[in-house]
Design a protein around this motif. Structure first.
Motif, mmCIF file in Angstrom:
data_model
loop_
_atom_site.group_PDB
_atom_site.id
_atom_site.type_symbol
_atom_site.label_atom_id
_atom_site.label_comp_id
_atom_site.label_asym_id
_atom_site.label_seq_id
_atom_site.Cartn_x
_atom_site.Cartn_y
_atom_site.Cartn_z
ATOM 1 N N ASN A 261 -14.489 -5.545 -0.451
ATOM 2 C CA ASN A 261 -13.374 -5.819 0.464
ATOM 3 C C ASN A 261 -12.086 -6.076 -0.323
ATOM 4 N N ILE A 262 -11.182 -5.130 -0.250
ATOM 5 C CA ILE A 262 -9.895 -5.273 -0.927
ATOM 6 C C ILE A 262 -8.803 -4.727 -0.003
ATOM 7 N N GLU A 263 -7.727 -5.471 0.148
ATOM 8 C CA GLU A 263 -6.671 -5.095 1.075
ATOM 9 C C GLU A 263 -5.330 -5.025 0.352
ATOM 10 N N LEU A 264 -4.631 -3.924 0.534
ATOM 11 C CA LEU A 264 -3.285 -3.744 -0.002
ATOM 12 C C LEU A 264 -2.317 -3.770 1.173
ATOM 13 N N ILE A 265 -1.409 -4.727 1.152
ATOM 14 C CA ILE A 265 -0.508 -4.935 2.286
ATOM 15 C C ILE A 265 0.933 -4.879 1.798
ATOM 16 N N GLY A 266 1.771 -4.093 2.455
ATOM 17 C CA GLY A 266 3.157 -4.014 2.018
ATOM 18 C C GLY A 266 3.949 -2.984 2.794
ATOM 19 N N ASP A 267 5.133 -2.696 2.290
ATOM 20 C CA ASP A 267 6.034 -1.714 2.881
ATOM 21 C C ASP A 267 6.660 -0.925 1.740
#
Length: 609
Positions: A261-267
């Motif tokens: 479980n790995i999450e990359l969050i951004g814009d």
């Protein structure tokens, strides 16, 4: 704290595995991350000995996650969970505890705050034939095998602080291959190997070095990956658009070796740190092309009215998801345009200050690209250099931050200054250890606040302020030696002795905010902030480092370069008013054609009132 759910948020909160979340400005990204952490804790998906690692690019973003979590849950985010910057996580859990795997003959490793020490460690002084001390280099950097094609040491063309190790083990100069016209590539490689071997043996590590070392450790020791996956079965990375290629490689290696479980969050439109190796294309590649990653969006903007959203959306690609305003009606005159000349800049700032005051706005900012225009706004012309050392300027900067209510940063800067004065014989590592320990010393913290509060005022002349502050610092810190700012006694290009010494410090070293205490900063300093209003000054000349009126466009319908992304970030900060100042050469017709008629162009006679 109320948290509204919609279909986009529900989809992300329920998702597990390798996740990419593309979150538009004002979408409540930080709150959504905090909500995800709470739901993971409540779902019992994590064993009691494990936790969630929530990482971000900056300390301020990390602090915002902590704050949002506390507001939603009513408690602090504690062990076994871990919240930090990405660099700090890599240092704490990979590089520092396992450094001995890389090098068994080493000094205790330290992560450098500043890399100029890597250059200084190779310099020495020698006595020239004329009997004068000269600066040279330590052996073997002057040997033939380390000479560039101009017969000088490669050091002078490519100093150690600029050398970087890429994920594939090759060496570059801040990400670029050295010129074959400047140096033989084999010689450059040998030079870099010498530099890095010596540096690592001394335990001197930049954050870039630490990332490379961490990647090497993970690739050659799968059990460390497996241990990290047990310790942190969920890793959430905020501001992931600013991850470097090597940071992406580190988390890909963890995923390859067992992290599920790995999450990359951004814009990606808010990626501003290419100079620090930020690579938004890696984020976009995973979001658009890599089928092993599940892509999600947050497209509801709860910050800005729709007309402000539509203006910064000019820079987006046509096929991108439309950003929609939620629960934020469009007020009258929320888009304001000024036209500046060489004589009315201060009038524009005053008009904007009055506007903010009349509207009872509390959070406002004036932003620019680059220090030249910033200094023009502050009334600065050329920078005077009356002192031979940086210490007095550092003191002035800390005091100005203090006056501008940036208490935390001002105290941290004064801490660094004071620790160095109190420990003049200590090396870099020792100073950093003392500095770290001093943060828990409440009496010392109180002294730092007192120093900032009581420093000699900036109304004094440069000469008087120098004399008084030298004495003040000695007395406050109880030093057993005189503090010397090395006040220059000769006129030079950057020092008009006859004039400067008798003029106040305020004239030459102005504060970084307006008369109404509105900060005047570069755009980088408002990234991640929510403001009531912002005033953006655009440059009057095209230059690689400038932002101009013509840059507010995307005629090729392509992902914008960093210059345009700066504009995007600045325009997407305000809740109430977006104000822009363009050179007077930009006509009303140009402005209306670009932004439409639902804007207010402030006439010159309004500024004079």
């Amino acid at each position: 704290m109320i948290y509204d759910l919609n279909e986009e948020r529900i989809a992300y909160l329920q998702a597990r595995g390798k996740i990419i979340l593309n979150a538009c400005p004002g979408s409540g990204k930080t709150t959504t991350i905090a909500k995800k952490i709470i739901e993971l804790e409540q779902s019992k998906e994590i064993d009691s000995y494990s936790g969630i690692a929530c990482l971000s690019f900056t300390n301020s973003a990390k602090d915002e996650i902590n704050e949002s979590y506390s507001k939603l849950s009513g408690k602090l985010l504690r062990f076994p969970n871990h919240v930090s910057t990405i660099d700090s996580f890599i240092n704490k859990f990979i590089t520092l505890p396992f450094y001995n795997i890389l090098n068994r003959d080493f000094n205790r490793p330290k992560i450098l705050d500043h890399t100029n020490i890597l250059d200084e460690m190779w310099k020495n002084e020698y006595l020239g034939r004329d009997g004068k001390l000269r600066e040279g280099l330590k052996r073997p950097l002057n040997n033939p095998e380390y000479k560039a094609k101009n017969n000088r040491s490669i050091f002078y063309a490519y100093p150690p602080s600029s050398i970087r190790i890429e994920p594939n083990g090759t060496f570059t100069v801040e990400g670029k291959t050295p010129s074959n016209e400047t140096v033989d590539i084999d010689k450059f490689k040998n030079y870099c190997q010498l530099i890095k071997q010596t540096q690592f043996k001394k335990g001197l590590i930049s954050t870039g070095d630490s990332a490379f070392i961490a990647l090497h450790i993970l690739k050659t020791n799968p059990k460390i990956c497996q241990w990290l996956a047990l310790r942190f079965p969920f890793i959430i990375i905020d501001e992931a658009q600013d991850n470097s290629l090597i940071q992406h490689s580190i988390f890909e290696e963890l995923s390859k070796q067992g992290l599920k479980n790995i999450e990359l969050i951004g814009d990606p439109y808010q990626s501003l740190y290419e100079w620090r190796d930020a690579n938004p294309n890696e984020f976009l590649k995973k979001y658009n092309e890599d089928e092993s990653w599940s892509s999600f969006d947050l497209t509801d903007n709860r910050r800005s009215p729709q007309n402000i959203i539509d203006i910064f959306s000019i820079l987006r690609k046509e096929e991108d998801s439309k950003i929609n305003c939620v629960d934020n009606p469009t007020p009258a005159n929320s888009i304001i345009v000024y036209k500046y000349s060489g004589s009315n800049i201060q009038s524009i700032i005053k008009h904007y200050e009055e506007l903010c005051s009349d509207s009872s706005f509390e959070k406002n900012n004036i932003v620019v690209r680059g220090n030249t225009l910033k200094n023009q706004l502050l009334g600065k012309t050329t920078e005077e250099r009356p002192w031979g050392i940086e210490l007095p300027k550092q003191i002035i900067t800390a005091k100005n931050r203090f006056l501008g209510k940036d208490i935390k940063n001002s105290i941290n800067e004064m801490r660094t200054i004071s620790i160095k004065l109190l420990n003049p014989e200590s090396d870099y590592h020792q100073l950093k250890e003392i500095e770290r320990d001093s943060k828990e010393d409440h009496f010392f913290n109180s002294l730092l606040f007192q120093i900032l509060n009581e420093l000699p005022c900036f109304e004094l002349s440069v000469a008087d302020w120098t004399n008084q502050t030298q004495v003040f610092m000695r007395e406050k810190l109880n030093l057993d030696y005189d503090v010397d700012f090395n006040l220059r006694n000769r006129k030079s290009k950057y020092f008009n002795k006859e004039k400067t010494l008798n003029e106040s410090v305020n004239i030459h070293f102005r504060k970084s905010y307006s008369e109404s205490n509105i900060p005047i900063t570069t755009i980088h300093q408002v990234k991640g902030k929510t403001l009531d209003s912002v005033l953006i000054f655009f440059n009057n000349k095209k230059h690689p480092n400038n932002i101009v009126f013509e840059d507010i466009s995307n005629p090729e319908n392509s992902f914008p370069d960093e210059k345009k992304r700066l504009i995007y970030v600045a325009m997407s900060r305000p809740k109430k008013i977006l104000a822009m100042a363009f050179p007077e050469t930009i006509t009303d017709e140009n402005i209306i054609e670009k932004f439409g008629e639902n804007i207010k162009i402030v006439a010159q006679d309004e500024l004079s009132e």
